[in-house]
Enzyme design. Structure first.
Site, mmCIF file in Angstrom:
data_model
loop_
_atom_site.group_PDB
_atom_site.id
_atom_site.type_symbol
_atom_site.label_atom_id
_atom_site.label_comp_id
_atom_site.label_asym_id
_atom_site.label_seq_id
_atom_site.Cartn_x
_atom_site.Cartn_y
_atom_site.Cartn_z
ATOM 1 N N GLY A 176 14.083 -6.382 -0.082
ATOM 2 C CA GLY A 176 13.560 -5.745 -1.285
ATOM 3 C C GLY A 176 14.243 -6.212 -2.550
ATOM 4 O O GLY A 176 13.594 -6.532 -3.550
ATOM 5 N N GLU A 187 3.943 5.129 -5.939
ATOM 6 C CA GLU A 187 3.761 6.201 -4.948
ATOM 7 C C GLU A 187 5.119 6.414 -4.313
ATOM 8 O O GLU A 187 5.588 5.572 -3.539
ATOM 9 C CB GLU A 187 2.758 5.758 -3.865
ATOM 10 C CG GLU A 187 1.412 5.287 -4.380
ATOM 11 C CD GLU A 187 0.475 6.438 -4.665
ATOM 12 O OE1 GLU A 187 0.678 7.502 -4.088
ATOM 13 O OE2 GLU A 187 -0.443 6.262 -5.475
ATOM 14 N N GLY A 202 10.902 -10.749 3.333
ATOM 15 C CA GLY A 202 12.318 -10.784 2.950
ATOM 16 C C GLY A 202 12.804 -9.448 2.434
ATOM 17 O O GLY A 202 12.150 -8.423 2.632
ATOM 18 N N ASN A 219 7.255 3.043 6.778
ATOM 19 C CA ASN A 219 6.900 4.188 7.631
ATOM 20 C C ASN A 219 5.502 4.092 8.235
ATOM 21 O O ASN A 219 5.272 4.482 9.371
ATOM 22 C CB ASN A 219 7.099 5.504 6.867
ATOM 23 C CG ASN A 219 6.195 5.608 5.668
ATOM 24 O OD1 ASN A 219 5.904 4.616 5.006
ATOM 25 N ND2 ASN A 219 5.742 6.800 5.373
ATOM 26 N N GLU A 238 -3.933 6.328 -6.644
ATOM 27 C CA GLU A 238 -4.700 5.304 -5.947
ATOM 28 C C GLU A 238 -5.787 6.034 -5.164
ATOM 29 O O GLU A 238 -5.984 7.226 -5.322
ATOM 30 C CB GLU A 238 -3.772 4.459 -5.067
ATOM 31 C CG GLU A 238 -2.755 3.703 -5.933
ATOM 32 C CD GLU A 238 -1.911 2.675 -5.186
ATOM 33 O OE1 GLU A 238 -1.983 2.589 -3.949
ATOM 34 O OE2 GLU A 238 -1.162 1.954 -5.868
ATOM 35 N N CYS A 241 5.392 10.343 4.119
ATOM 36 C CA CYS A 241 5.722 10.926 2.815
ATOM 37 C C CYS A 241 5.031 12.267 2.632
ATOM 38 O O CYS A 241 5.458 13.069 1.817
ATOM 39 C CB CYS A 241 5.331 9.965 1.703
ATOM 40 S SG CYS A 241 3.618 9.439 1.823
ATOM 41 N N VAL A 271 13.158 -10.538 -2.608
ATOM 42 C CA VAL A 271 11.729 -10.844 -2.790
ATOM 43 C C VAL A 271 11.029 -9.788 -3.656
ATOM 44 O O VAL A 271 10.260 -10.113 -4.567
ATOM 45 C CB VAL A 271 11.020 -10.932 -1.413
ATOM 46 C CG1 VAL A 271 9.519 -11.069 -1.588
ATOM 47 C CG2 VAL A 271 11.569 -12.095 -0.624
#
Ligand code: NDP
Length: 483
Positions: free
Chosen positions: A207, A249, A205, A151, A461, A283, A210
Site C-alpha cells: 500500500g 469508503e 504490491g 476483507n 458508490e 465493514c 504502489v
C-alpha cells in the site's frame, strides 16, 4: 512456487525492480505464493498503458462496453469454484462463504454495471423564454485509480473497477497485498472476455509503495478507495492539493439496536450472522449490540448460547462457520483489544481465546467473542476491531438507544430491530449512518447509494452514484435564434 505478477497492457509482467514478497495462507500460516513488490515504475507503466487505451475505450459504444463487461461476469460465474477456492485460501474465509457471497457478487458487480451504463442518462434544463437550452454531458474522467482492501477481495475490487470501466475510463488498480490472488486471476478473465489491452491494469504490491504511487500520480485524476479510516485520511491529504476526485469508503463501528418488540427468532439468527460473518471482518458487521433493558437478560443468555455453537475450523470444511482471520498481525491486533476489554472493565461472556485446528496448527483462528461493557465510551466500544468480537450493552428507551448508537466517530451502517413502524421511521431518521437496515442485515440492492458519514467516508458508490463519481459533468448551454 506460484508467482503473482502484474497485469499491465493485457499481459502478465514481473515487477521492474525484480523483488517479490511472501503471500500467506491464513488457514495454515504457510507461504503459498510470491507477490510482485511493484514500485513507482510499474505504476508509470500501467498509467502509460491506460492513457494509451483511453481514447478508444472512451469512444467504444455503450453496447460494446456492456457486452464485454457482461462477458467478464459470465466468465467469473463459470470459474466460480477456482475463484472461490483462491479467495478462501488467500483470506481464510470459509469456502462456503466465498462460493455463496464473494464470487457471485463479483460477477453481479460486472453484470450490474454492464446494464446500468445502458440506462445512465444526463439532465437537460431548458430556460424557458430565453431560447436557451442546457444539457449536461457526463464524460469519462480519463485514467482512474481503484484501491481495494483484503476483507472481501474480489467483491470490493470489482465494485470499483466495473463502474469505472462501464463509464468509459481506463483503470490502474491495486488489490491488498494480503489478498492479491483473485485480482491476479481477473486479468486472464478480462483478456479472455476481449477487454482491450491497457483498459484495466492491475499493479500488485504494498500500500505505501504502489498505493501511494497511484494516489500521487500526477495524471491519475480520480481515486476510489476502500480501506481503513487512517489510510483514507492519509490519501485525502495527498490527493487534496492535486484536486483529485475522491471516493473514500472507510471503517465502521456499526450499532445493532434491538427493541423489545422485535421478531425475536429472526433477530437472533441474523444478529449471530451480522456479528460474525467473515470472522467479523466485514465493514458492515454490527459490532456494538444494544438491547432494550426488558429483553436484555434473555437476549444475553440466548445469544451467548448460539455463539458458543458456532464452528471455527478450516475454511474448506463444509461445517465451518468461522475460518481464520486474515493475518498474524491482524490476529494480534484483535487479541490486544480483547485484553484491553477486561482492563477497561468489560466482561468476556464467551470466546476470547485462540482455537487450535487439527492439521492447521499455525493458522490464525480465534473464538467468536462477546464482551459485555458498561461504558459506551470505552475504547473497545469506540474503535474498529474488525474481527470476531462484539460488545453488548442495554438501553432504556429510544432516546438512550440513539444517543449510544450515534456517540462514535464512525457512521457507516446501523441495524434496527422493531415491529413498530413509528419507531423504525424515527430511529432511521436520526441514526448517523450511510446505510440503515431495519429487520434485516446486509440486504443489498446494487442500485442503492452505498457509503458512510463521519469517519466512515466521503461520497457514495453503488448504482448511478458510482457512474456519477466516475464521470465528469459538463454543462453545455446553447442559445438559439428566434424565428
Ligand atoms: P487498509 O487501509 O490498510 O488498506 C486498504 C488498501 O489500501 C489496501 O490495498 C492497502 O494496500 C492500500 N493502502 C495502504 N496504505 C496505502 C497508502 N498509503 N496509499 C494508498 N493505498 C494504501 O485497510 P485494510 O486492507 O486493512 O482493510 C480493512 C479496512 O477496510 C477496515 O477499516 C474496514 O472497515 C475497511 N472497509 C471499508 C468498507 C466500506 O465500504 N466502507 C468495506 C470493507 C472494508 P496493502 O494491503 O497492500 O497495504
Amino acid at each position: 512456487m506460484l508467482q503473482l505478477q502484474n497485469y499491465i497492457n493485457g499481459s502478465y509482467t514481473d515487477p521492474e525492480n525484480g523483488t517479490w514478497i511472501d503471500v500467506f495462507n491464513p488457514a495454515t500460516g504457510k507461504v503459498y505464493a510470491k507477490l510482485a513488490r511493484s514500485g513507482e515504475e510499474d505504476v508509470a507503466k500501467a498509467y502509460a498503458a491506460a492513457a494509451k487505451a483511453f481514447p478508444t475505450w472512451s469512444e467504444t459504444t455503450l453496447q460494446e462496453r456492456s457486452r464485454i463487461l457482461s462477458k467478464i461476469a459470465d466468465l467469473i460465474e463459470e470459474q466460480l469454484i477456482p475463484l472461490a477456492e483462491a479467495e478462501s485460501q488467500d483470506n481464510g474465509k470459509p469456502l462456503s462463504l466465498a462460493l455463496s457471497v464473494d464470487i457471485p457478487r463479483a460477477s453481479s458487480n460486472f453484470r450490474f454495471f454492464a446494464h446500468a451504463i445502458t440506462q445512465f442518462a444526463s439532465e437537460a434544463h431548458e430556460s424557458i423564454g430565453t431560447q436557451t437550452m442546457n444539457f449536461t454531458l457526463r464524460q469519462p474522467i480519463g485514467v482512474v485509480g481503484c484501491i481495494a482492501p483484503w476483507n472481501l477481495p474480489l467483491y470490493l475490487f470489482t465494485w470499483k473497477v466495473a463502474p469505472a470501466l462501464a463509464a468509459g475510463n481506463t483503470v490502474v488498480a491495486k488489490p491488498s497485498e494480503i489478498t492479491p490472488l483473485t485480482a491476479y486471476m481477473l486479468g486472464k478473465i478480462c483478456t479472455e472476455a476481449g477487454l482491450p489491452e491497457g483498459v484495466l491494469n492491475i499493479v500488485q504490491g504494498l500500500g505505501n509503495e504502489v498505493g501511494e504511487a497511484i494516489v500521487t500520480h500526477a495524471h491519475i485524476k480520480a481515486i476510489s478507495f476502500t480501506g481503513g479510516t487512517k489510510t483514507g485520511a492519509h490519501i485525502a491529504r495527498s490527493a487534496a492539493p492535486m484536486f483529485k476526485k475522491l471516493s473514500l469508503e472507510l471503517g465502521g463501528k456499526n450499532p445493532n439496536l434491538i427493541f423489545a418488540d422485535c421478531d425475536y427468532e429472526k433477530m437472533l439468527a441474523t444478529t449471530v450472522r451480522s456479528s460474525f460473518a467473515n470472522q467479523g471482518q466485514i465493514c458492515l458487521c454490527s459490532s456494538r449490540i444494544y438491547v432494550q433493558e426488558t429483553l436484555y437478560e434473555q437476549f444475553k443468555k440466548d445469544f451467548v448460547h448460539r455463539v458458543q455453537q458456532l464452528v471455527v475450523g478450516p475454511p474448506k470444511a463444509s461445517e465451518t462457520q468461522l475460518g481464520a482471520v486474515v493475518s498474524e498481525a491482524h490476529r494480534d491486533k484483535i487479541e490486544a483489544y480483547i485484553k484491553l476489554a477486561t482492563e477497561e472493565g468489560g466482561t468476556i461472556l464467551c470466546g476470547g481465546e485462540r482455537v487450535t485446528v487439527d492439521d492447521h496448527e499455525e493458522g490464525y483462528y480465534l473464538q467468536p467473542t462477546v464482551i459485555e461493557v458498561t461504558d459506551n465510551q470505552c475504547r473497545v466500544n469506540q474503535e474498529e476491531i474488525f474481527g470476531p468480537v462484539v460488545t453488548l450493552m442495554p438501553f432504556t428507551d429510544e432516546a438512550d438507544a440513539l444517543q449510544k448508537a450515534n456517540n462514535v466517530p464512525y457512521g457507516l451502517s446501523a441495524t434496527v430491530w422493531t415491529q413498530h413502524v413509528d419507531t423504525m421511521m424515527r430511529v432511521s431518521h436520526q441514526l448517523e449512518a450511510g446505510i440503515v437496515w431495519v429487520n434485516t442485515w446486509l440486504n443489498r440492492d446494487l442500485r442503492t447509494p452505498f457509503g458512510g458519514t463521519k469517519d466512515s467516508g466521503v461520497g457514495r458508490e453503488g448504482g448511478f452514484e458510482a457512474l456519477r463519481f466516475f464521470t465528469e459533468p459538463k454543462n453545455v448551454c446553447i442559445q438559439y435564434g428566434k424565428s
